[in-house]
Design a protein around this motif. Structure first.
Motif, PDB file in Angstrom:
ATOM      1  N   UNK A 190      32.776  29.446  49.433  1.00 38.86           N
ATOM      2  CA  UNK A 190      33.881  29.841  48.523  1.00 38.86           C
ATOM      3  C   UNK A 190      34.989  28.632  48.928  1.00 38.86           C
ATOM      4  N   UNK A 191      35.658  28.355  47.772  1.00 35.73           N
ATOM      5  CA  UNK A 191      36.630  27.040  47.884  1.00 35.73           C
ATOM      6  C   UNK A 191      37.693  27.566  47.325  1.00 35.73           C
ATOM      7  N   UNK A 192      38.911  26.841  47.720  1.00 34.77           N
ATOM      8  CA  UNK A 192      40.231  26.989  47.287  1.00 34.77           C
ATOM      9  C   UNK A 192      40.217  26.247  45.782  1.00 34.77           C
ATOM     10  N   UNK A 233      43.689  31.825  29.889  1.00 31.38           N
ATOM     11  CA  UNK A 233      42.339  32.413  30.596  1.00 31.38           C
ATOM     12  C   UNK A 233      41.109  31.605  30.199  1.00 31.38           C
ATOM     13  N   UNK A 234      41.052  31.211  28.834  1.00 31.71           N
ATOM     14  CA  UNK A 234      39.941  30.374  28.631  1.00 31.71           C
ATOM     15  C   UNK A 234      39.911  28.902  29.413  1.00 31.71           C
ATOM     16  N   UNK A 235      40.914  28.341  29.610  1.00 34.64           N
ATOM     17  CA  UNK A 235      40.916  27.341  30.433  1.00 34.64           C
ATOM     18  C   UNK A 235      40.564  27.402  31.755  1.00 34.64           C
ATOM     19  N   UNK A 236      40.892  28.574  32.305  1.00 36.45           N
ATOM     20  CA  UNK A 236      40.214  28.924  33.946  1.00 36.45           C
ATOM     21  C   UNK A 236      39.003  29.114  33.719  1.00 36.45           C
ATOM     22  N   UNK A 237      38.603  29.701  32.781  1.00 37.82           N
ATOM     23  CA  UNK A 237      36.748  29.866  32.766  1.00 37.82           C
ATOM     24  C   UNK A 237      36.074  28.511  32.748  1.00 37.82           C
ATOM     25  N   UNK A 293      31.297  27.467  39.468  1.00 39.28           N
ATOM     26  CA  UNK A 293      31.791  28.495  40.260  1.00 39.28           C
ATOM     27  C   UNK A 293      31.621  29.659  39.495  1.00 39.28           C
ATOM     28  N   UNK A 294      31.242  30.890  40.282  1.00 40.00           N
ATOM     29  CA  UNK A 294      31.102  32.260  39.584  1.00 40.00           C
ATOM     30  C   UNK A 294      32.271  32.424  38.832  1.00 40.00           C
ATOM     31  N   UNK A 314      39.563  23.486  39.774  1.00 36.71           N
ATOM     32  CA  UNK A 314      40.911  23.887  39.604  1.00 36.71           C
ATOM     33  C   UNK A 314      41.349  25.222  39.873  1.00 36.71           C
ATOM     34  N   UNK A 315      40.221  25.836  40.035  1.00 40.19           N
ATOM     35  CA  UNK A 315      40.534  27.167  40.394  1.00 40.19           C
ATOM     36  C   UNK A 315      39.657  27.567  41.831  1.00 40.19           C
ATOM     37  N   UNK A 316      39.925  28.754  42.118  1.00 41.93           N
ATOM     38  CA  UNK A 316      39.297  29.263  43.570  1.00 41.93           C
ATOM     39  C   UNK A 316      38.064  30.136  42.884  1.00 41.93           C
ATOM     40  N   UNK A 317      37.360  30.317  43.975  1.00 41.38           N
ATOM     41  CA  UNK A 317      35.779  30.983  43.440  1.00 41.38           C
ATOM     42  C   UNK A 317      34.778  30.590  44.479  1.00 41.38           C
TER      43      UNK A 317
END
Length: 343
Positions: A184-186, A157-161, A86-87, A61-64
């Protein structure tokens, strides 16, 4: 001598002026066929493969940048199992910054509330005006609102982590994947497909000529190419409304109505779906007997009395092997050209 050549010259002149008689039109031999009523194909065979009823693509759900992949193609996974990572350094730093913003907002709110309490005391003693107290109240309310905003940003921010870790949201089998460490994915880019346990279906692709027949079909028999026995009953569950632009076929799903062990109907195994029909009477013609003129199928009908042929339009109902199925334009007993129609 003069009298001898004069009649001869006249004869030659008459012979030269006479027209040649036209040659007769050549007879064109053709092969003819007398129309008889036959039966339509008793079954329609469709090639397909075993698929899960519910199959969902999963994505981060996030890029990385991917640092770890923990599953392989064909693995069975459980709900909550980690599939990839992801990183998350950038997201963690952003979360730390938002945590500091929350701490600062808490400090500002504590100071604003302390000042508001002192100004209420001064107002009760008559040392300050009501307007000054309202300003202090507004300052305290603003500090409280900023704290809520900072806390919401910190929670995001915690959810994105957490989104940097791809977790299975249910049990299933990995049927497709396209991600590796270092890639690297979107955000939202599908990286694997998870087939849910339970119902199995046969995915087939139907040609345009067989579309109506499949749509009205009720009796399918499913067999696996690797295991012809036993056969499983099936019914049409889904038929695409539009054709695939590349293959010009319609995707369909045939549900297996009888319970079958999971190992028997293994995912992606090749299968055959056979649709039985009532064998309604139809007329058959060889493929070479039908010609197309301006997009209309036609045949040459034979007039036995004059040994001549004439063109007649017909209505076809598709092909069956090396024959056309004719549903209109001909009657049993008529004779048509079966070979040489294109001449």
């Amino acid at each position: 001598m003069r009298k001898l050549f004069t009649p001869l010259l006249a004869c030659l002149t008459i012979a030269a002026c006479a027209k040649e008689a036209p040659s007769p039109e050549p007879i064109r031999p053709v092969k003819v066929l007398k129309i008889a009523t036959g039966t339509a194909p008793d079954s329609l065979v469709l090639a397909g493969e075993v698929r899960a009823r519910f199959e969902a693509p999963l994505a981060f759900r996030v890029a990385g940048k991917i640092v770890e992949r923990r599953v392989n193609l064909g693995d069975s996974v459980r709900r909550g199992q980690v599939l990839g990572q992801l990183e998350a350094t950038d997201y963690q730093l952003a979360t730390d910054a938002r945590a500091a913003a929350v701490a600062g907002a808490k400090t500002e709110l504590a100071l604003a509330e302390a000042e508001l309490a002192r100004y209420r005391t001064l107002r009760a003693q008559g040392f300050i005006s009501a307007a000054e107290l309202d300003r202090r109240q507004a300052a305290a309310d603003g500090a409280a609102a900023r704290l809520k905003a900072a806390e919401a940003a910190h929670a995001e921010g915690r959810r994105q982590v957490g989104y940097a870790t791809l977790v299975a949201d249910g049990d299933g089998v990995v049927t497709w994947l396209d991600f590796n460490a270092g890639q690297v994915v979107a955000a939202g880019q599908p990286v694997l497909k998870l087939a849910r346990p339970g119902e199995r279906e046969i995915e087939v692709h139907v040609a345009e000529n067989d579309l109506a027949r499949v749509a009205s079909g009720t009796d399918f028999q499913i067999t696996l190419n690797a295991r012809p026995e036993p056969a499983f009953p099936g019914k049409l569950r889904e038929l695409a409304a539009a054709a695939d632009p590349a293959t010009r076929t319609y995707a369909a799903r045939i549900a297996v109505t009888a319970s079958a062990p999971a190992p028997t109907l293994s995912l992606n195994m090749s299968a055959t779906a056979r649709l039985h029909s009532r064998g309604e009477p139809v007329m058959r013609l060889p493929l070479a007997a039908v010609v197309s003129r301006d997009g209309v199928p036609q045949v040459w009908k034979l007039d036995a009395a004059t040994s001549t042929v004439r063109a007649a339009s017909i209505t076809t109902g598709g092909t069956a092997g090396n024959d056309w199925l004719v549903v209109g334009g001909l009657n049993p007993g008529e004779t048509v050209v079966a070979a040489g129609a294109n001449l």
